[in-house]
Structure formats: C-alpha cells, structure tokens
Design an enzyme around this catalytic site. Structure first.
Site, PDB file in Angstrom:
ATOM      1  CG  LEU A 225      80.654  59.978  27.367  1.00 13.00           C
ATOM      2  CD1 LEU A 225      81.116  60.081  25.928  1.00 13.00           C
ATOM      3  CD2 LEU A 225      80.648  61.372  28.011  1.00 13.00           C
TER       4      LEU A 225
ATOM      5  CG  LEU B 136      76.007  58.767  41.539  1.00 13.27           C
ATOM      6  CD1 LEU B 136      75.836  59.993  40.642  1.00 13.27           C
ATOM      7  CD2 LEU B 136      77.489  58.453  41.732  1.00 13.27           C
TER       8      LEU B 136
ATOM      9  CB  SER C 200      77.770  70.006  30.651  1.00 12.04           C
ATOM     10  OG  SER C 200      76.921  70.412  29.603  1.00 12.04           O
TER      11      SER C 200
ATOM     12  CE1 TYR D 237      73.796  67.556  32.794  1.00 11.47           C
ATOM     13  CE2 TYR D 237      73.678  69.212  31.064  1.00 11.47           C
ATOM     14  CZ  TYR D 237      74.249  68.076  31.598  1.00 11.47           C
ATOM     15  OH  TYR D 237      75.258  67.443  30.923  1.00 11.47           O
TER      16      TYR D 237
END
Ligand SMILES: NC(=O)c1ccc[n+]([C@@H]2O[C@H](COP(=O)([O-])OP(=O)(O)OC[C@H]3O[C@@H](n4cnc5c(N)ncnc54)[C@H](O)[C@@H]3O)[C@@H](O)[C@H]2O)c1
Length: 269
Positions: free
Chosen positions: A16, A50, A109, A138
């Site tokens: 993406l 991160l 999501s 997730y």
C-alpha cells in the site's frame, strides 16, 4: 487545521505504501518515508523499526500529518503483533504527541470486525458501529490502534481517521474481494480526504470503492468528502467464472474477514 503538506508515510516499502507513494504526491503532499526495510529507489527514506523511539521522534518532527501504514499486515504470534502493531503504534503516537503532530491517518482493517457475518444479498450493509469482532491477533491489534487513537483525541486533542481498509490492490483477486475492494485511486482519494477534512476528532471509516457488491456502509467516509469513483464489478464475471459465487455453507465465506476467520495467512518474517 490548515491542509497538511508534509506527511510521514510509515510502511512506505509495503504494498500500500508503494501505491500511495505513486499517487499521493499529485495531491500536493511532500512525503517523508519510513519503514523497517529500505524503500527501493528512495535513498532518503528512514530505515528504522517502530520500536526505535528516538528514530520515530526524529521522523515525526516537523511533519503536518502522519499516515501510519507500517506494521505486520497478516496474522502472527501474539508476541510479534505486540511489538510491531501494538507497542509500535503506541510509540508512534507518543512521538507525534511529543512533537505536536495534530493529525494521523491510521491503516485499520476489516479484520477488526472480521467475525461479523457477511451480508447476504438484500441484507442491510454493515454499519460502522458494528460490534468489534476481531478475527485474529492482527485484527485485535488494529482494534487496539483505534482505541489508542480515541484516547489520544480525548486526552491530547490529536486527531485520527481510522480507515478500516478492505483490500487495496491494483485489481481484486477473489470473489470476496469484489465486496471490499478499494482501488488504489480511490484509496488515494480517501486518504486525501482523511488528511484534509476539518474537525474529525477520531473518526472511523470503512475503506473501499463504491462496489456493486458492497458489504459495508461508506457514510462516515463520504462525510469526510470522499467520493469513490471505482467499482469492482467489471472484474466480477472473470472471478466468478474462475472461483464460483460465494457459498453460504463454506466457513471461509461466512464472515466479513473471509479466510482470516478459518486459516489466516501468516506473516513470513
Ligand atoms: N493492503 C490492504 O488491502 C490492507 C487491508 C487492510 C489493512 N491494511 C493495513 O495497511 C497497512 C499497509 O498494508 P500493506 O498491504 O502495504 O502491508 P505490507 O505488509 O505490504 O507493508 C507493511 C510494511 O510495514 C513495514 N513494517 C512492518 N513491521 C514494521 C516495524 N516494526 N517497523 C517499521 N516498519 C514495519 C514492513 O516492512 C512493510 O514494508 C498495514 O498496516 C495493513 O495492516 C492493508
């Protein structure tokens, strides 16, 4: 809030991120790129994890907004998801708060609500306030991200648009995807709206094109000024010929989250 110009794009090396690197500059954005792995052809991109708070603090310094795409995008062990998606997103929000960044667009999501039964033809669309039913660790991490965004709005006045992305790929590749597909061009339209709309507080939106076989309601996305222009239907005849229509008796087809509910694909790293 003045329209943001400089935007930190985390996850810039991913699928993406790569699509948005191609499409968003036409809207006038100057992108600062961040990813755990090098971004091909972009020597100025920041290569950092991160988990690296100092690198994040430097990365967010001076940007007008953040598009947070980085993270594990499939299922993984809880420990891996905890580090990359839960602690990683917290680290980013803390850095943004410390540096005074006012707007985040968070790549949430459909898997936050993956166990929602998929609507059958004639059923109402899934509303944006459907109860959370994550289908994986997730999906759970994206649910956490949405709650973190709410906390940072309520406590610190940092705004976020959480985009529950369906499937953003150049073309839909499955019959399920016909219902949740977001063309890359519509993705850029939606992210642009999310970056520029006024007074969003924390807004949660479904992220897809205006598909004929749409499963969910796009009202909150449209309220940001998003006007989708694409529809997956031109791909339908070929995909249905290859794969057949969705089967109500097939557990893979029973829920919004599709096969993430039955045998989720595993993050390879
Ligand atoms: N593509 C879609 O259709 C879709 C659908 C729903 C949600 N999303 C979300 O959108 C985002 C982008 O999706 P994608 O398809 O490009 O995924 P992707 O897996 O292709 O890209 C994710 C990127 O994040 C980077 N990353 C992972 N862990 C990191 C860490 N700890 N520190 C720094 N960088 C890290 C990876 O190196 C990778 O380049 C993800 O958060 C994903 O969950 C995407």
């Amino acid at each position: 809030m003045p329209a943001p110009r400089t935007v930190l794009l985390t996850g810039a090396a991913g699928g993406l991120g790569t699509l948005m690197r191609g499409l968003l500059p036409a809207y006038g954005y100057e992108l600062r790129l961040f990813d755990a792995v090098p971004v091909e052809g972009e020597p100025d991109a920041i290569t950092a994890d991160l988990g690296d708070r100092a690198a994040l603090r430097e990365a967010v310094r001076g940007v007008d907004a953040i598009m947070h795409l980085a993270g594990i995008s499939l299922e993984a062990s809880f420990d891996k998801i905890l580090r990359a998606n839960i602690e990683g997103t917290y680290n980013l929000y803390e850095a943004a708060r410390e540096e005074g960044v006012r707007r985040v667009v968070f790549a949430s999501s459909n898997h936050v609500v993956g166990y929602t039964p998929r609507p059958l033809p004639g059923d109402p669309l899934i509303p944006i306030d459907a109860p959370r039913r994550p289908d994986t660790f997730y999906g759970l991490s994206k649910s956490f991200g949405e709650d973190l965004a709410q906390l940072y709005w309520d406590r610190h006045g940092m705004e976020t648009v959480s985009v529950r992305i369906g499937s953003c790929f150049p073309e839909p590749t499955s019959v399920r995807m016909l219902s949740v597909w977001m063309s890359p061009e519509d993705g850029a339209r939606l992210f642009h709206a999310a970056l520029t709309a006024e007074d969003v507080g924390h807004t949660v939106v479904h992220g897809s094109s205006d598909n004929t076989r749409l499963w969910w309601d796009l009202t909150t996305a449209r309220a940001l000024g998003y006007e989708p222009k694409d529809d997956s239907e031109p791909y339908a005849a070929r995909l249905v010929a290859e794969q057949g229509e969705l089967d109500p008796d097939n557990p893979d087809h029973a829920h919004l989250g599709g096969h993430f509910c039955t045998h989720p694909p595993i993050w390879p790293r």
